[in-house]
Motif scaffolding. Structure first.
Motif, PDB file in Angstrom:
ATOM      1  N   MET A 179       0.826  -1.205   0.000  1.00 57.24           N
ATOM      2  CA  MET A 179       0.000   0.000   0.000  1.00 57.24           C
ATOM      3  C   MET A 179       0.863   1.259   0.000  1.00 57.24           C
ATOM      4  SD  MET A 179      -3.218  -1.206   2.378  1.00 57.24           S
ATOM      5  CE  MET A 179      -2.239  -2.190   3.504  1.00 57.24           C
ATOM      6  N   HIS A 180       1.985   1.152  -0.723  1.00 56.92           N
ATOM      7  CA  HIS A 180       2.903   2.273  -0.837  1.00 56.92           C
ATOM      8  C   HIS A 180       2.255   3.494  -1.466  1.00 56.92           C
ATOM      9  CE1 HIS A 180       2.953   0.050  -4.624  1.00 56.92           C
ATOM     10  NE2 HIS A 180       3.213   1.210  -5.202  1.00 56.92           N
ATOM     11  N   ASP A 181       1.192   3.281  -2.246  1.00 59.62           N
ATOM     12  CA  ASP A 181       0.565   4.391  -2.965  1.00 59.62           C
ATOM     13  C   ASP A 181      -0.228   5.313  -2.046  1.00 59.62           C
ATOM     14  OD1 ASP A 181      -1.237   2.175  -2.672  1.00 59.62           O
ATOM     15  OD2 ASP A 181      -2.586   3.117  -4.117  1.00 59.62           O
ATOM     16  N   LEU A 182      -0.388   4.960  -0.786  1.00 60.19           N
ATOM     17  CA  LEU A 182      -1.090   5.833   0.153  1.00 60.19           C
ATOM     18  C   LEU A 182      -0.215   7.001   0.621  1.00 60.19           C
ATOM     19  CD1 LEU A 182      -2.984   3.223   2.364  1.00 60.19           C
ATOM     20  CD2 LEU A 182      -3.920   4.632   0.518  1.00 60.19           C
ATOM     21  N   LYS A 183       1.079   6.872   0.434  1.00 57.17           N
ATOM     22  CA  LYS A 183       1.999   7.919   0.877  1.00 57.17           C
ATOM     23  C   LYS A 183       1.700   9.229   0.164  1.00 57.17           C
ATOM     24  CE  LYS A 183       6.885   8.912   1.640  1.00 57.17           C
ATOM     25  NZ  LYS A 183       8.288   8.402   1.499  1.00 57.17           N
ATOM     26  N   GLY A 184       1.507  10.284   0.934  1.00 58.79           N
ATOM     27  CA  GLY A 184       1.227  11.596   0.373  1.00 58.79           C
ATOM     28  C   GLY A 184      -0.227  11.842   0.018  1.00 58.79           C
ATOM     29  N   LYS A 185      -1.077  10.824   0.156  1.00 61.63           N
ATOM     30  CA  LYS A 185      -2.502  11.003  -0.116  1.00 61.63           C
ATOM     31  C   LYS A 185      -3.150  11.823   0.991  1.00 61.63           C
ATOM     32  CE  LYS A 185      -2.788   8.424  -3.874  1.00 61.63           C
ATOM     33  NZ  LYS A 185      -3.111   9.011  -5.193  1.00 61.63           N
ATOM     34  N   SER A 186      -4.261  12.448   0.651  1.00 64.35           N
ATOM     35  CA  SER A 186      -5.005  13.268   1.615  1.00 64.35           C
ATOM     36  C   SER A 186      -6.299  12.566   1.977  1.00 64.35           C
ATOM     37  CB  SER A 186      -5.306  14.645   1.013  1.00 64.35           C
ATOM     38  OG  SER A 186      -4.106  15.302   0.663  1.00 64.35           O
ATOM     39  N   ILE A 187      -6.464  12.308   3.256  1.00 62.73           N
ATOM     40  CA  ILE A 187      -7.589  11.516   3.745  1.00 62.73           C
ATOM     41  C   ILE A 187      -8.438  12.365   4.689  1.00 62.73           C
ATOM     42  CG2 ILE A 187      -8.255   9.293   4.737  1.00 62.73           C
ATOM     43  CD1 ILE A 187      -6.111   8.981   2.549  1.00 62.73           C
ATOM     44  N   LEU A 188      -9.725  12.460   4.420  1.00 64.07           N
ATOM     45  CA  LEU A 188     -10.665  13.105   5.347  1.00 64.07           C
ATOM     46  C   LEU A 188     -11.505  12.016   5.999  1.00 64.07           C
ATOM     47  CD1 LEU A 188     -12.342  15.332   6.686  1.00 64.07           C
ATOM     48  CD2 LEU A 188     -13.581  15.616   4.517  1.00 64.07           C
ATOM     49  N   ILE A 189     -11.408  11.925   7.332  1.00 59.97           N
ATOM     50  CA  ILE A 189     -12.156  10.913   8.079  1.00 59.97           C
ATOM     51  C   ILE A 189     -13.132  11.619   9.000  1.00 59.97           C
ATOM     52  CG2 ILE A 189     -12.038   8.908   9.594  1.00 59.97           C
ATOM     53  CD1 ILE A 189      -9.109   8.575   8.805  1.00 59.97           C
ATOM     54  N   THR A 190     -14.420  11.379   8.814  1.00 59.98           N
ATOM     55  CA  THR A 190     -15.408  11.988   9.700  1.00 59.98           C
ATOM     56  C   THR A 190     -15.545  11.130  10.961  1.00 59.98           C
ATOM     57  OG1 THR A 190     -17.397  10.860   8.854  1.00 59.98           O
ATOM     58  CG2 THR A 190     -16.609  12.775   7.633  1.00 59.98           C
ATOM     59  N   GLY A 191     -15.841  11.784  12.071  1.00 59.35           N
ATOM     60  CA  GLY A 191     -15.974  11.064  13.335  1.00 59.35           C
ATOM     61  C   GLY A 191     -14.688  10.364  13.731  1.00 59.35           C
ATOM     62  N   ALA A 192     -13.560  11.096  13.629  1.00 60.75           N
ATOM     63  CA  ALA A 192     -12.245  10.464  13.810  1.00 60.75           C
ATOM     64  C   ALA A 192     -11.584  10.776  15.140  1.00 60.75           C
ATOM     65  CB  ALA A 192     -11.321  10.874  12.671  1.00 60.75           C
ATOM     66  N   SER A 193     -12.328  11.336  16.070  1.00 63.51           N
ATOM     67  CA  SER A 193     -11.707  11.699  17.349  1.00 63.51           C
ATOM     68  C   SER A 193     -11.575  10.509  18.297  1.00 63.51           C
ATOM     69  CB  SER A 193     -12.511  12.809  18.029  1.00 63.51           C
ATOM     70  OG  SER A 193     -13.858  12.405  18.235  1.00 63.51           O
ATOM     71  N   THR A 194     -12.409   9.485  18.108  1.00 63.01           N
ATOM     72  CA  THR A 194     -12.368   8.311  18.977  1.00 63.01           C
ATOM     73  C   THR A 194     -12.695   7.067  18.144  1.00 63.01           C
ATOM     74  OG1 THR A 194     -14.732   8.484  19.570  1.00 63.01           O
ATOM     75  CG2 THR A 194     -13.146   9.625  21.004  1.00 63.01           C
ATOM     76  N   GLY A 195     -12.553   5.919  18.758  1.00 67.28           N
ATOM     77  CA  GLY A 195     -13.044   4.672  18.189  1.00 67.28           C
ATOM     78  C   GLY A 195     -12.452   4.296  16.848  1.00 67.28           C
ATOM     79  N   ILE A 196     -13.306   3.769  15.964  1.00 64.33           N
ATOM     80  CA  ILE A 196     -12.879   3.258  14.668  1.00 64.33           C
ATOM     81  C   ILE A 196     -12.236   4.351  13.830  1.00 64.33           C
ATOM     82  CG2 ILE A 196     -13.755   2.337  12.481  1.00 64.33           C
ATOM     83  CD1 ILE A 196     -15.845   0.773  14.174  1.00 64.33           C
ATOM     84  N   GLY A 197     -12.792   5.550  13.838  1.00 62.32           N
ATOM     85  CA  GLY A 197     -12.235   6.648  13.054  1.00 62.32           C
ATOM     86  C   GLY A 197     -10.848   7.045  13.519  1.00 62.32           C
ATOM     87  N   ALA A 198     -10.642   7.091  14.826  1.00 64.43           N
ATOM     88  CA  ALA A 198      -9.329   7.442  15.369  1.00 64.43           C
ATOM     89  C   ALA A 198      -8.292   6.386  15.005  1.00 64.43           C
ATOM     90  CB  ALA A 198      -9.423   7.605  16.884  1.00 64.43           C
ATOM     91  N   ALA A 199      -8.670   5.108  15.105  1.00 65.92           N
ATOM     92  CA  ALA A 199      -7.751   4.032  14.745  1.00 65.92           C
ATOM     93  C   ALA A 199      -7.386   4.114  13.268  1.00 65.92           C
ATOM     94  CB  ALA A 199      -8.387   2.680  15.060  1.00 65.92           C
ATOM     95  N   ALA A 200      -8.372   4.424  12.420  1.00 66.07           N
ATOM     96  CA  ALA A 200      -8.110   4.555  10.984  1.00 66.07           C
ATOM     97  C   ALA A 200      -7.167   5.720  10.707  1.00 66.07           C
ATOM     98  CB  ALA A 200      -9.414   4.738  10.225  1.00 66.07           C
TER      99      ALA A 200
END
Length: 253
Positions: A1-22
């Motif tokens: 998954m080297h192609d993820l380097k430098g990508k921009s990811i927006l994760i909603t609900g990312a302060s805790t739980g599954i979103g934070a782990a992601a």
């Protein structure tokens, strides 16, 4: 998954739980992450701090996902910070409260639908111009095992809202395919997060555990691999309109 380097990811609900782990998982693979939160600002800042410690960029963006203008602002802040959005993860959601249908109010119905279903539509609509201008990308919606089995006690509105997410995932996959935007979903089962700390009793959790062939409640990071896989063009470029179940065998569609 080297192609993820430098990508921009927006994760909603990312302060805790599954979103934070992601968020932390994407950081480990070199992606820049926008950590959305509603009320948990301090927790979101901790997540962003952990991501930055991995040598990548992270921002926190706050908004009530029931507010379309606030959602548009989150997307704009992410594009301003990173120049684009490559991956949108629609993870924000809530059961709100356990309530039998006969006593569920219109206000409860509106809250559940707006938080879990409408927010997916609004975030996606706001992020589409950036995804298109970047030549495509990935949208990953978060549904639930409840969408397939009707949910636990007092959770049928939540289950129905997640059923909407599962269905619209397939429709989005068809509609956005020409733009090289892949749309998939992750369906967690019973995962030990603040969600269940808030909405499930120890007795309910034990009942859920007994229904899981693997014999234990999952952890938030158990879902991270599915997000990474679906976000990576190198790993899943021909995968769209799919739902990946992460539930320890609790339900095998």
């Amino acid at each position: 998954m080297h192609d993820l380097k430098g990508k921009s990811i927006l994760i909603t609900g990312a302060s805790t739980g599954i979103g934070a782990a992601a968020a932390r998982a994407f950081g480990r693979y070199g992606a820049n992450v926008a950590v959305h939160y509603n009320s948990s600002k301090d927790q979101a800042e901790e997540v962003a701090k952990d991501v930055r410690a991995l040598g990548v960029s992270a921002i926190t963006v706050g908004a009530d996902v029931r507010d379309s203008k606030a959602i548009a602002a989150v997307v704009a802040q992410t594009v301003d910070a990173f120049g684009k959005i490559d991956v949108l993860i629609n993870n924000a959601g809530s059961l709100v409260k356990r309530e039998p249908l006969e006593s569920a109010t219109d206000e409860l119905f509106d809250d559940v639908i707006n938080i879990n279903a409408r927010s997916v539509v609004v975030f996606t609509r706001a992020a589409l111009p950036s995804l298109r201008s970047g030549g495509g990308g990935s949208i990953i919606n978060v549904t639930s095992v409840a969408a397939r089995n009707g949910g636990g006690p007092g959770a049928l509105l939540y289950a129905a809202s997640k059923g909407f997410v599962s269905t619209i995932t397939k429709g989005m996959a068809k509609e956005f395919a020409a733009d090289r935007i892949r749309v998939n979903a992750v369906a967690p089962g019973v995962i030990g997060t603040p969600f269940h700390d808030r909405f499930s009793t120890p007795e309910q959790l034990e009942g859920f555990r007994k229904s899981i062939p693997m014999g234990y409640i999952g952890e938030a990071d158990d879902c991270s691999g599915a997000f990474l896989y679906l976000a990576s063009e190198a790993m899943s470029r021909y995968v769209t309109g799919q739902i990946i179940d992460v539930n320890g065998g609790q339900l095998m569609p």
